[in-house]
Design an enzyme around this catalytic site. Structure first.
Site, mmCIF file in Angstrom:
data_model
loop_
_atom_site.group_PDB
_atom_site.id
_atom_site.type_symbol
_atom_site.label_atom_id
_atom_site.label_comp_id
_atom_site.label_asym_id
_atom_site.label_seq_id
_atom_site.Cartn_x
_atom_site.Cartn_y
_atom_site.Cartn_z
ATOM 1 C CG HIS A 82 1.184 6.979 3.907
ATOM 2 N ND1 HIS A 82 0.034 7.275 4.521
ATOM 3 C CD2 HIS A 82 1.503 5.893 4.260
ATOM 4 C CE1 HIS A 82 -0.167 6.662 5.599
ATOM 5 N NE2 HIS A 82 0.697 5.463 5.469
ATOM 6 C CG ASP A 161 -7.614 -0.099 4.887
ATOM 7 O OD1 ASP A 161 -6.842 -1.027 5.055
ATOM 8 O OD2 ASP A 161 -7.358 1.217 5.224
ATOM 9 N NE ARG A 168 -4.526 -6.215 9.136
ATOM 10 C CZ ARG A 168 -3.817 -5.102 8.646
ATOM 11 N NH1 ARG A 168 -4.472 -4.078 7.890
ATOM 12 N NH2 ARG A 168 -2.624 -4.791 8.977
ATOM 13 C CB SER A 183 -3.903 -1.527 5.517
ATOM 14 O OG SER A 183 -4.647 -0.600 6.115
ATOM 15 C CE LYS A 187 -5.359 4.189 4.854
ATOM 16 N NZ LYS A 187 -5.331 2.555 5.417
#
Length: 441
Positions: A82, A161, A168, A183, A187
């Site tokens: 990621h 999330d 947010r 966050s 995931k």
């Protein structure tokens, strides 16, 4: 237990219990706790912080707010990666096939681009016919048979999330390390892989602007992953300039194909070798990064990584003719050559501004559902430390909207500075964090 007491507790800097955090996440996800109370708690967290136990608990509660992908039917250790976002970041398109070609299954869920950062899903969908919305069953089958699948994030993946991030975003509570880390990791943990390599970008084109903040985020995410029983590495990479040479969806696919043929910019391949190398090390396919790099260079050299990419594209409905002959990709109708106004050496580059240029050209989106132009983008030749003569080409801009070219060219010229002296090249990878701490390369 009630929200008023929980907000008051965090407002005074006290530590929340696991039960209190679970109460907030479940109540907000189900709709029994209103936005205004969660907003107050988020602001209290930004001001007073969370310790690693609170942050890990928040992450796991968000992970468990929806479905968690079960990859147990796929033999062996599974790897995922990621990126926290950047400009010209087509690393997943190169790393996935390389790692899969060496026998490590890659089961990846990716997102779309927003603002100046591009998204892997958008890039893949520039390939005619390519599907990123395949079923879970087909996703698993593809990973089993090919070793690689990349799909969009499903609606039931960490729904807490999604709700928290939307809140947010409108309450100025985005920039908190614990909230950012939870966050991202909620995931990734819900995606089910055993080994996770995070690319934490830092610089003008990244969310984290300083190396110190990038290291903090990397350390927290690795700690969360360790608590969750995963092997996690966090690479710290530079995003003070475009990664590689291209920005834009089909342009980046074309560059990725060239990379799989062994024709790529040095900075792009350095990032790919480190990220893919840690995926191999984590899954036990290599003893260290040096051994991993040799293996990865081997699958580029023998063509097996490229063939893996072809199989991956075909399995998800893409027309492989566009990969075998990238000249088939639709070209933008208009192009503009950006020329150097003075001679000298590039001293600084504002990667975010270059990303903004790509959005103006049509390659990115400002809102989640805005359309994008798959053929728009930039070929960028302007790198820190490079020397140009007056009139040399710094970039080529591509768009189907001729009216934006003057503004795009002006903004591009504002994205770099020229020096008369020698300027050193930028470092691509600063190092990585694992459970034992930070390591330089």
């Amino acid at each position: 237990m009630n929200m008023y007491d929980i907000i008051t507790k965090k407002k005074h800097g006290d530590v929340l219990t696991d039960e209190e955090i679970a109460y907030v996440v479940s109540g907000f996800t189900e709709g029994s706790i209103p936005d205004y109370q969660v907003s107050a708690l988020l602001m209290a967290i930004c001001l007073k912080g969370m310790n690693i136990r609170e942050t890990s608990t928040l992450t796991l509660c968000m992970r468990d707010s929806g479905s968690v992908m079960d990859l147990s039917s796929i033999p062996g250790l599974k790897a995922d990666k990621h990126s926290t976002g950047g400009v010209g970041d087509k690393v997943s398109l190169i790393v996935g096939p390389m790692v899969a070609a060496l026998g490590v299954p890659v089961a990846k869920m990716s997102g779309r681009g927003l603002g100046h950062t591009g998204g892997t899903i958008d890039k893949l969908e520039s390939i005619p016919g390519f599907r990123t919305d395949i079923s879970n069953e087909r996703f698993l089958d593809n990973v089993k048979s090919i070793g690689l699948a990349i799909v969009g994030q499903t609606a039931d993946l960490a729904p807490a999330d999604k709700k928290l991030y939307a809140l947010r975003d409108v309450t100025a509570t985005v920039d908190n390390i614990s909230l950012i880390a939870s966050s991202i990791m909620s995931k990734k943990l819900a995606s089910g892989s055993d080994v996770i390599v995070l690319d934490v970008t830092v610089g003008s084109g990244a969310f984290m602007k300083t190396l110190e903040d990038a290291k903090k985020l990397a350390e927290v995410m690795v700690q969360i992953g360790t608590v969750a029983g995963k092997k996690v590495y966090a690479v710290i990479s530079d995003m003070n300039q475009v990664l590689g040479q291209s920005v834009g969806n089909s342009l980046e696919v074309i560059e990725a194909v060239k990379a799989l043929h062994g024709e790529a910019e040095e900075d792009l391949m350095e990032a790919c070798f480190v990220i893919a190398g840690l995926m191999l090390v984590g899954c036990g396919k290599a003893g260290d990064l040096a051994e991993a790099k040799k293996l990865l260079k081997g699958v580029i050299r023998d063509g097996s990584a490229y063939r893996k990419f072809l199989a991956f594209v075909e399995a998800q409905g893409g027309d492989t003719g566009y990969i075998e002959d990238t000249d088939r990709f639709t070209k933008a109708r208009f192009e503009r050559f950006v020329k150097a106004k003075t001679a000298g050496t590039v001293a600084t580059v504002d990667a975010e501004r270059i990303g903004r240029v790509s959005v103006i050209l049509g390659a990115g989106r400002e809102t989640k559902n805005a359309p994008i132009d798959m053929s728009a983008g930039i070929h960028n030749f302007c790198k820190v430390g490079d020397t140009f003569n007056e009139g040399d080409t710094l970039a080529v801009l591509y768009t189907n909207k001729e009216s934006v070219l003057d503004e795009a060219e002006r903004l591009y010229h504002n994205a770099y500075t020229i020096s008369e002296g020698t300027v050193p090249k930028l470092t691509t990878i600063y190092g990585f964090v694992d459970a034992d701490g930070f390591h330089t390369l």
